[in-house]
Design an enzyme around this catalytic site. Structure first.
Site: not given
Length: 309
Positions: A9, A105, A131, A187, A191, A195, A260, A272
């Protein structure tokens, strides 16, 4: 070295394209048939801050893989990783000496992967590269980033140095770590706060930050995550975690960004959450640490996902 990107992806496209442009033998592997077909028909279209161009990089569906690889970089969504690796094994893509490097992740990837392959063939990496996926066969690459990596069992090997050198020749700014699990949790704490909150509240990061009592809102959640990490002998620091989250608030950093998880939910894809807050809650339960905020957040995101069913 023959390299496969399993999960091509946005981020997989970035890593794969930079390795390919550095002269390495790279194949993109993805489950999205339209994406794979577009790449094979027209090439992978790359848009940067200054240019748009196309590279002729091979792509394939997992079921159509031919031959084996020396290194497979796993960049699927967390919930797809086991299925992907099992398919790669069935297709003969994984040899006895093939290295698998997880750049996904979330938490728990070593434990899931070592059920499928030997632990001394697993590498773990954290990336700060970003990205975007503009459409099938089209990616958006902006900004800079880095990679931190280590073999999953902590052993320093020549292969680890070789992979690190390959990443750096591809200008991916990689470095070997002696504690990749700390980097993973550093990280994860970001997240697991931003998130789900942005997803539940349907806000950009900067909109979360604009709330006058945002500190009071996120501090107890951070503390739960730090307590669970510390119980697993990971030296995650509360103050450093808090400041790292706050550092993402300005517009010029990530304030204008939908994380994301928000993007997945908005596009009716599974999130996720079980590999972030859900996994934190499970780890807490194993150690007798109460994690009511992480449990509630997990339930709330699953409730939202019901709208997409």
């Amino acid at each position: 070295m023959k390299i496969a990107i399993a999960g091509a992806g946005a981020l997989g496209g970035r890593v794969g394209s930079q390795l390919f442009e550095a002269g390495y033998d790279v194949t993109l592997i993805d489950m999205w048939e339209e994406h794979v077909n577009k790449i094979n028909e027209n090439g992978l279209e790359i848009q940067t801050e200054t240019d748009t161009y196309t590279i002729d990089i091979p792509a394939t569906l997992p079921k159509n893989i031919e031959g084996s690889f020396d290194l497979i970089i796993v960049l699927t969504k967390a919930m797809q990783s086991v299925e992907m690796v099992k398919t790669l094994e069935a297709q003969g893509a994984i040899r006895e000496d093939t290295a698998l490097l997880s750049m996904m992740n979330g938490l728990g990837h070593k434990d899931r992967l070592k059920e499928l392959i030997k632990e001394d063939h697993i590498f773990l990496a954290v990336t700060m590269w970003t990205a975007g996926l503009r459409g099938p066969g089209q990616i958006l690459l902006e900004g800079s980033g880095s990679i931190i990596m280590q073999r999953a069992d902590g052993v320093d090997t020549p292969l680890g140095h070789e992979i690190n050198d390959i990443f750096n020749k591809a200008k991916l700014n990689s470095q070997l770590s002696d504690d990749v699990f700390l980097a993973i949790w550093e990280k994860v704490v970001v997240n697991s706060v931003l998130n789900p909150l942005c997803t539940i509240l349907d806000k950009r990061i900067g909109e979360i930050a604009a709330y006058s009592e945002v500190d009071d809102m996120i501090e107890p959640l951070i503390q739960e995550i730090v307590d669970v990490a510390n119980s697993r002998d990971v030296a995650l620091d509360y103050n450093k975690s808090f400041e790292k989250i706050k550092a993402s608030f300005p517009d010029e950093v990530a304030g204008l960004h939908y994380p994301s998880m928000h993007q997945d939910f908005s596009n009716k894809r599974p999130t996720e959450i079980d590999y972030l807050n859900g996994q934190i809650a499970r780890y807490g339960a194993e150690k007798g640490i109460k994690t009511p905020l992480n449990e509630m957040i997990t339930h709330m995101v699953h409730q939202l996902e019901m709208k997409n069913q």
